[in-house]
Design a protein around this motif. Structure first.
Motif, PDB file in Angstrom:
ATOM      1  N   PRO A   1       0.846  -1.200   0.000  1.00 37.41           N
ATOM      2  CA  PRO A   1       0.000   0.000   0.000  1.00 37.41           C
ATOM      3  C   PRO A   1       0.882   1.250   0.000  1.00 37.41           C
ATOM      4  O   PRO A   1       1.777   1.375   0.835  1.00 37.41           O
ATOM      5  CB  PRO A   1      -0.789  -0.128   1.308  1.00 37.41           C
ATOM      6  CG  PRO A   1      -0.815  -1.587   1.597  1.00 37.41           C
ATOM      7  CD  PRO A   1       0.513  -2.108   1.115  1.00 37.41           C
ATOM      8  N   LEU A   2       0.644   2.139  -0.930  1.00 34.12           N
ATOM      9  CA  LEU A   2       1.480   3.328  -1.073  1.00 34.12           C
ATOM     10  C   LEU A   2       1.558   4.108   0.224  1.00 34.12           C
ATOM     11  O   LEU A   2       2.610   4.673   0.560  1.00 34.12           O
ATOM     12  CB  LEU A   2       0.931   4.217  -2.190  1.00 34.12           C
ATOM     13  CG  LEU A   2       1.751   5.468  -2.526  1.00 34.12           C
ATOM     14  CD1 LEU A   2       3.019   5.076  -3.276  1.00 34.12           C
ATOM     15  CD2 LEU A   2       0.934   6.450  -3.351  1.00 34.12           C
ATOM     16  N   LEU A   3       0.457   4.139   0.957  1.00 31.09           N
ATOM     17  CA  LEU A   3       0.383   4.919   2.194  1.00 31.09           C
ATOM     18  C   LEU A   3       0.644   4.067   3.428  1.00 31.09           C
ATOM     19  O   LEU A   3       0.369   4.485   4.549  1.00 31.09           O
ATOM     20  CB  LEU A   3      -0.967   5.613   2.289  1.00 31.09           C
ATOM     21  CG  LEU A   3      -1.261   6.588   1.144  1.00 31.09           C
ATOM     22  CD1 LEU A   3      -2.718   7.025   1.168  1.00 31.09           C
ATOM     23  CD2 LEU A   3      -0.336   7.795   1.187  1.00 31.09           C
ATOM     24  N   ALA A   4       1.163   2.858   3.221  1.00 28.29           N
ATOM     25  CA  ALA A   4       1.615   1.959   4.294  1.00 28.29           C
ATOM     26  C   ALA A   4       0.488   1.304   5.072  1.00 28.29           C
ATOM     27  O   ALA A   4       0.732   0.728   6.133  1.00 28.29           O
ATOM     28  CB  ALA A   4       2.570   2.683   5.254  1.00 28.29           C
ATOM     29  N   GLY A   5      -0.728   1.341   4.587  1.00 28.52           N
ATOM     30  CA  GLY A   5      -1.815   0.634   5.240  1.00 28.52           C
ATOM     31  C   GLY A   5      -1.992   1.043   6.688  1.00 28.52           C
ATOM     32  O   GLY A   5      -1.903   2.216   7.049  1.00 28.52           O
ATOM     33  N   ALA A   6      -2.202   0.047   7.560  1.00 31.48           N
ATOM     34  CA  ALA A   6      -2.417   0.314   8.980  1.00 31.48           C
ATOM     35  C   ALA A   6      -1.160   0.819   9.662  1.00 31.48           C
ATOM     36  O   ALA A   6      -1.232   1.372  10.760  1.00 31.48           O
ATOM     37  CB  ALA A   6      -2.917  -0.949   9.672  1.00 31.48           C
ATOM     38  N   ARG A   7      -0.004   0.657   9.035  1.00 35.48           N
ATOM     39  CA  ARG A   7       1.234   1.168   9.621  1.00 35.48           C
ATOM     40  C   ARG A   7       1.389   2.662   9.376  1.00 35.48           C
ATOM     41  O   ARG A   7       2.173   3.328  10.048  1.00 35.48           O
ATOM     42  CB  ARG A   7       2.446   0.427   9.036  1.00 35.48           C
ATOM     43  CG  ARG A   7       2.403  -1.080   9.222  1.00 35.48           C
ATOM     44  CD  ARG A   7       3.702  -1.731   8.789  1.00 35.48           C
ATOM     45  NE  ARG A   7       4.154  -1.295   7.465  1.00 35.48           N
ATOM     46  CZ  ARG A   7       3.705  -1.789   6.320  1.00 35.48           C
ATOM     47  NH1 ARG A   7       2.754  -2.741   6.337  1.00 35.48           N
ATOM     48  NH2 ARG A   7       4.162  -1.360   5.165  1.00 35.48           N
ATOM     49  N   GLY A   8       0.649   3.191   8.399  1.00 37.97           N
ATOM     50  CA  GLY A   8       0.770   4.605   8.061  1.00 37.97           C
ATOM     51  C   GLY A   8      -0.261   5.496   8.721  1.00 37.97           C
ATOM     52  O   GLY A   8      -0.035   6.693   8.875  1.00 37.97           O
ATOM     53  N   ALA A   9      -1.401   4.924   9.104  1.00 38.59           N
ATOM     54  CA  ALA A   9      -2.463   5.712   9.747  1.00 38.59           C
ATOM     55  C   ALA A   9      -3.419   4.765  10.441  1.00 38.59           C
ATOM     56  O   ALA A   9      -3.551   3.589  10.067  1.00 38.59           O
ATOM     57  CB  ALA A   9      -3.202   6.561   8.726  1.00 38.59           C
ATOM     58  N   ALA A  10      -4.112   5.285  11.445  1.00 37.69           N
ATOM     59  CA  ALA A  10      -5.060   4.471  12.208  1.00 37.69           C
ATOM     60  C   ALA A  10      -6.419   4.391  11.516  1.00 37.69           C
ATOM     61  O   ALA A  10      -7.126   3.395  11.624  1.00 37.69           O
ATOM     62  CB  ALA A  10      -5.225   5.045  13.611  1.00 37.69           C
ATOM     63  N   ARG A  11      -6.776   5.441  10.795  1.00 36.11           N
ATOM     64  CA  ARG A  11      -8.087   5.484  10.144  1.00 36.11           C
ATOM     65  C   ARG A  11      -8.086   6.590   9.094  1.00 36.11           C
ATOM     66  O   ARG A  11      -7.112   7.335   8.983  1.00 36.11           O
ATOM     67  CB  ARG A  11      -9.206   5.712  11.167  1.00 36.11           C
ATOM     68  CG  ARG A  11      -8.965   6.884  12.096  1.00 36.11           C
ATOM     69  CD  ARG A  11     -10.028   6.971  13.189  1.00 36.11           C
ATOM     70  NE  ARG A  11     -10.005   5.827  14.068  1.00 36.11           N
ATOM     71  CZ  ARG A  11      -9.225   5.719  15.150  1.00 36.11           C
ATOM     72  NH1 ARG A  11      -8.397   6.718  15.475  1.00 36.11           N
ATOM     73  NH2 ARG A  11      -9.269   4.671  15.900  1.00 36.11           N
ATOM     74  N   ALA A  12      -9.193   6.695   8.350  1.00 35.82           N
ATOM     75  CA  ALA A  12      -9.284   7.708   7.295  1.00 35.82           C
ATOM     76  C   ALA A  12     -10.685   8.294   7.245  1.00 35.82           C
ATOM     77  O   ALA A  12     -11.680   7.571   7.290  1.00 35.82           O
ATOM     78  CB  ALA A  12      -8.933   7.112   5.934  1.00 35.82           C
TER      79      ALA A  12
END
Length: 300
Positions: free
Chosen positions: A106-117
């Motif tokens: 995932p370009l945005l690192a999935g769950a490692r990049g953010a908790a939610r959207a």
């Protein structure tokens, strides 16, 4: 401090939501300066953090090479936010579609990049008008861009854009990419609902993000983020996030829902609806032909 993406196709109300958030606790109890948004907000495609954190000059890399490095960057940035946690929330604006890097991450690192959207959507017929103004093009060009599966921001090769390339895809594909990914939870905000009942919709988004806010704070944020005030600030001092100055162009243009009815021709409406009918229906944006048929039926 956890990271929450503010994800949207361009010109869907992302900046307005960021201003609302910034006005929850504004310094001096005055409306926030749109050219000085607080440090608990950032931009996912900003070039400077990429260069600073990875110690690489992004100007020497191809778009694909940058995309291979972005998952690690977003994971590292999110980890740093957690390490310096004050139990708050860091909001990051993102226009990228939810896609994979050339290496399949995932370009945005999935769950490692953010908790939610928080995913912000807007009627594509209104987006076409705002996008034409934003890019300094004719409406026909904006519609073609909206319908283009290869559409991107900052992908030009004749210079170094301020931001990293953002693959947008078409409007429908962009929205689907965020709503259908399963890496992180999402909360949908329709621009039309935000304009109609700003305090309620904004409050629901804050609750999803884990941001406590009193009713008084929310009402103050709504007052301080009135579109007329944002337009006044831009007239007086410009707006640093506007892509470029162009004749007659402004970032905060009209800000109302349904303006396409006054400004788009029937053929332009038809081209947008033909391309995006399925996603429009999913989000509750009724085709113009449906409304006309309903009116004729009611009059019969």
């Amino acid at each position: 401090m956890s990271t929450v993406w503010l994800a949207s196709y361009p010109k869907s109300g992302n900046t307005w939501l960021r201003v609302l958030i910034a006005n929850l606790n504004p310094p001096g109890n005055l409306p926030i300066d749109i050219n000085n948004l607080p440090v608990n907000q950032s931009l996912a495609s900003a070039r400077e953090p990429f260069d600073d954190f990875l110690l690489i000059d992004s100007g020497l890399l191809t778009h694909e090479e940058i995309d291979c490095l972005r998952p690690g960057l977003h994971e590292d940035l999110a980890r740093r936010e957690l390490d310096g946690s004050d139990d708050g929330v860091h909001f990051a604006k993102v226009h990228d579609a939810y896609t994979l890097s050339p290496q399949g991450e995932p370009l945005l690192a999935g769950a490692r990049g953010a908790a939610r959207a928080i995913v912000i959507v807007r009627d594509p017929r209104d987006i076409a008008l705002s996008l034409a103004n934003h890019r300094g093009t004719a409406v026909e060009g904006a519609i073609a861009f909206l319908n283009d599966a290869k559409a991107e921001f900052s992908g030009e090769c004749d210079g170094l854009p301020r931001q990293l390339r953002q693959r947008l895809l078409s409007w429908s594909q962009h929205v689907a990419s965020w709503l259908e990914q399963r890496d992180i939870p999402t909360h949908l905000v329709r621009y039309e609902d935000l304009t109609a009942d700003t305090a309620r919709v904004f409050g629901d988004a804050l609750s999803f993000a884990g941001v406590p806010a009193t009713g008084d704070a929310i009402e103050r944020a709504v007052r301080f983020s009135a579109f007329a005030l944002l337009q006044q600030q831009e007239r007086e001092a410009g707006f640093c996030e506007a892509p470029r100055p162009f004749q007659g162009g402004v970032f905060f243009r009209r800000g109302r829902a349904g303006g396409w009815r006054d400004e788009l021709g029937p053929g332009q409406v038809a081209r947008i609806e033909a391309e995006h009918a399925m996603m429009m229906g999913r989000l509750g944006y009724r085709p113009a032909s449906v409304r006309k048929d309903a009116l004729r039926g009611a009059a019969a």
